[in-house]
Scaffold this motif. Structure first.
Motif, PDB file in Angstrom:
ATOM      1  N   UNK A   1      13.498  15.507 -15.004  1.00 57.52           N
ATOM      2  CA  UNK A   1      12.452  14.483 -15.126  1.00 57.52           C
ATOM      3  C   UNK A   1      12.628  13.625 -16.374  1.00 57.52           C
ATOM      4  N   UNK A   2      13.119  14.218 -17.460  1.00 56.44           N
ATOM      5  CA  UNK A   2      13.324  13.438 -18.687  1.00 56.44           C
ATOM      6  C   UNK A   2      14.353  12.351 -18.471  1.00 56.44           C
ATOM      7  N   UNK A   3      15.418  12.672 -17.734  1.00 55.73           N
ATOM      8  CA  UNK A   3      16.451  11.671 -17.466  1.00 55.73           C
ATOM      9  C   UNK A   3      15.901  10.555 -16.601  1.00 55.73           C
ATOM     10  N   UNK A   4      15.105  10.912 -15.597  1.00 52.41           N
ATOM     11  CA  UNK A   4      14.556   9.866 -14.731  1.00 52.41           C
ATOM     12  C   UNK A   4      13.494   9.053 -15.456  1.00 52.41           C
ATOM     13  N   UNK A   5      12.798   9.669 -16.401  1.00 54.68           N
ATOM     14  CA  UNK A   5      11.820   8.925 -17.197  1.00 54.68           C
ATOM     15  C   UNK A   5      12.493   7.779 -17.943  1.00 54.68           C
ATOM     16  N   UNK A   6      13.751   7.970 -18.374  1.00 52.52           N
ATOM     17  CA  UNK A   6      14.482   6.900 -19.061  1.00 52.52           C
ATOM     18  C   UNK A   6      14.765   5.742 -18.115  1.00 52.52           C
ATOM     19  N   UNK A   7      15.028   6.044 -16.846  1.00 51.19           N
ATOM     20  CA  UNK A   7      15.250   4.994 -15.848  1.00 51.19           C
ATOM     21  C   UNK A   7      13.965   4.198 -15.634  1.00 51.19           C
ATOM     22  N   UNK A   8      12.851   4.917 -15.504  1.00 50.57           N
ATOM     23  CA  UNK A   8      11.562   4.239 -15.318  1.00 50.57           C
ATOM     24  C   UNK A   8      11.199   3.394 -16.535  1.00 50.57           C
ATOM     25  N   UNK A   9      11.461   3.937 -17.742  1.00 53.43           N
ATOM     26  CA  UNK A   9      11.160   3.180 -18.948  1.00 53.43           C
ATOM     27  C   UNK A   9      11.990   1.901 -18.997  1.00 53.43           C
ATOM     28  N   UNK A  10      13.213   1.967 -18.498  1.00 57.32           N
ATOM     29  CA  UNK A  10      14.054   0.771 -18.455  1.00 57.32           C
ATOM     30  C   UNK A  10      13.439  -0.288 -17.554  1.00 57.32           C
ATOM     31  N   UNK A  11      12.849   0.145 -16.436  1.00 59.54           N
ATOM     32  CA  UNK A  11      12.170  -0.819 -15.561  1.00 59.54           C
ATOM     33  C   UNK A  11      10.975  -1.459 -16.259  1.00 59.54           C
ATOM     34  N   UNK A  12      10.202  -0.642 -16.970  1.00 55.53           N
ATOM     35  CA  UNK A  12       9.064  -1.173 -17.735  1.00 55.53           C
ATOM     36  C   UNK A  12       9.554  -2.206 -18.751  1.00 55.53           C
ATOM     37  N   UNK A  13      10.617  -1.864 -19.472  1.00 58.52           N
ATOM     38  CA  UNK A  13      11.152  -2.758 -20.495  1.00 58.52           C
ATOM     39  C   UNK A  13      11.743  -4.026 -19.883  1.00 58.52           C
ATOM     40  N   UNK A  14      12.421  -3.884 -18.741  1.00 64.92           N
ATOM     41  CA  UNK A  14      13.001  -5.055 -18.086  1.00 64.92           C
ATOM     42  C   UNK A  14      11.920  -6.031 -17.626  1.00 64.92           C
ATOM     43  N   UNK A  15      10.831  -5.474 -17.135  1.00 67.20           N
ATOM     44  CA  UNK A  15       9.737  -6.363 -16.727  1.00 67.20           C
ATOM     45  C   UNK A  15       9.158  -7.097 -17.937  1.00 67.20           C
ATOM     46  N   UNK A  16       9.074  -6.410 -19.074  1.00 69.78           N
ATOM     47  CA  UNK A  16       8.601  -7.047 -20.301  1.00 69.78           C
ATOM     48  C   UNK A  16       9.540  -8.163 -20.729  1.00 69.78           C
ATOM     49  N   UNK A  17      10.844  -7.929 -20.586  1.00 66.96           N
ATOM     50  CA  UNK A  17      11.828  -8.960 -20.929  1.00 66.96           C
ATOM     51  C   UNK A  17      11.640 -10.197 -20.052  1.00 66.96           C
ATOM     52  N   UNK A  18      11.483  -9.992 -18.755  1.00 64.55           N
ATOM     53  CA  UNK A  18      11.287 -11.119 -17.836  1.00 64.55           C
ATOM     54  C   UNK A  18      10.035 -11.904 -18.208  1.00 64.55           C
ATOM     55  N   UNK A  19       8.963 -11.205 -18.560  1.00 64.60           N
ATOM     56  CA  UNK A  19       7.724 -11.886 -18.971  1.00 64.60           C
ATOM     57  C   UNK A  19       7.957 -12.722 -20.225  1.00 64.60           C
ATOM     58  N   UNK A  20       8.708 -12.191 -21.188  1.00 70.52           N
ATOM     59  CA  UNK A  20       8.999 -12.923 -22.430  1.00 70.52           C
ATOM     60  C   UNK A  20       9.868 -14.142 -22.157  1.00 70.52           C
ATOM     61  N   UNK A  21      10.835 -13.992 -21.264  1.00 65.33           N
ATOM     62  CA  UNK A  21      11.701 -15.129 -20.914  1.00 65.33           C
ATOM     63  C   UNK A  21      10.892 -16.222 -20.214  1.00 65.33           C
ATOM     64  N   UNK A  22      10.000 -15.824 -19.322  1.00 64.65           N
ATOM     65  CA  UNK A  22       9.152 -16.813 -18.645  1.00 64.65           C
ATOM     66  C   UNK A  22       8.336 -17.626 -19.646  1.00 64.65           C
TER      67      UNK A  22
END
Length: 334
Positions: free
Chosen positions: A192-213
């Motif tokens: 679960x810890x490894x998959x949590x890093x994948x999910x956190x990356x999705x959260x961070x990527x969405x934040x990046x897209x919002x900042x770029x917009x």
């Protein structure tokens, strides 16, 4: 995260005089005109803070810091953090820097031209693959023009590469308007810890897209869909001695791309293959955050079991994994 001795260094040759800059124990090697950089290059073609070489686990990545004249790696512009291999040549202004990390390589095939022998550095590994794809990219390109969309995507890819490396990604590839990130797992399963890093990356990527917009004041905001899958794949350098290409190949990778494509038809932001949860230990039980279903994936004879999720449920899913982690840690402590 850094590790023990790697033997890596950067070699700079000026007027036939070579100098080595060891990278062991150096989490971030700055390159630029400012004398605060580890590698200070006093030339007007070099920006004050031009580029960096950063260690992530056992690997090193070169990143251009938006320099005026750019950085090239083996003749190609560096637009996103890019993994380095022994012998890679970087150009910073008029200076040539060679990344060295001597490792034994197999002898080249006798009938292959010198410099183009394939490096066989491949291992079979259990991996999780995350694929994201920008929605309506063709329409945005027509509306904004090639030059502007190139600037936008370069910014997205640069920030995405940094965060994926921080979140433990083994490697990334940037294919048109898509990003593929890979996490390698020690056998026999994914935690679960490894998959949590994948999910956190999705959260961070969405934040990046919002900042770029916001930064580019886009008339139509960027958005993306994602596919996630877990399975076995071949990891390693599939390139040549002249141009390394560290990547992952196999059905697990192909399926992640198919899952991302299916997200459009299934009307979800994120589609996760059931294999990911089948490989997880301890089992993940927070199914209430996911919608189960079947999807017809190109290249697969039978419908595949999948789980769908929208971004508004991503935080709840991440919280569910944190609960699993806390429970696991409590059980281990007891």
């Amino acid at each position: 995260m850094t590790t023990g001795s790697t033997g890596a260094f950067v070699e700079l040759t000026i007027d036939e005089q070579s100098r080595r800059f060891p990278l062991d124990g150096v989490p971030l090697c700055g390159i630029g005109r400012n004398d605060s950089n580890m590698i200070a290059l006093l030339d007007e073609l070099v920006s004050r803070n031009h580029a960096t070489i950063q260690q992530n686990g056992e690997d090193y990545f070169v990143t251009d810091y938006g320099s005026r004249n750019g950085t090239t790696l083996n003749g190609r512009p560096v637009t996103v953090p890019t993994r380095l291999a022994d012998g890679d040549k970087m150009m910073v202004g008029p200076f040539a820097l060679v990344f060295r990390r001597p490792v034994p390589l197999p002898a080249p095939v006798s009938d292959t031209p010198e410099g183009f022998a394939t490096r066989v550095e491949i291992r079979r590994s259990l991996i999780t693959v995350l694929v994201i794809d920008i929605r309506n990219y063709t329409g945005l390109t027509r509306e904004l023009g090639d030059a502007r969309i190139s600037d936008i995507m370069s910014k997205v890819f640069q920030m995405a590469g940094s965060l994926l490396s921080r979140n433990g990604s083994w490697g990334q590839k940037y294919i048109g308007d898509a990003v593929m990130a890979v996490w390698a797992h020690p056998l026999p399963n994914i935690t679960p810890a490894a998959f949590a890093a994948v999910l956190q990356s999705l959260v961070d990527l969405r934040s990046i897209i919002d900042r770029v917009n916001t930064h580019f004041a886009l008339p139509k905001p960027l958005s993306f869909g994602a596919g996630i899958n877990t399975g076995f794949a071949a990891l390693g350098n599939m390139g040549s001695a002249a141009l390394s290409d560290y990547t992952a190949l196999g059905d697990a990778v192909n399926k992640a791309f198919r899952l991302e494509s299916a997200s459009k038809e299934l009307k979800y932001d994120i589609v996760i293959g059931s294999d990911t949860f089948d490989w997880m230990s301890p089992p993940f039980l927070a199914w209430e955050h996911l919608q189960s279903g079947q999807a017809n994936l190109k290249g697969f004879d039978e419908p595949q079991s999948v789980f769908g999720l929208n971004f508004d449920g991503l935080a709840a899913l991440s919280a569910g994994f944190q609960d699993v982690l806390q429970t696991t840690q409590t059980d281990l402590a007891g």
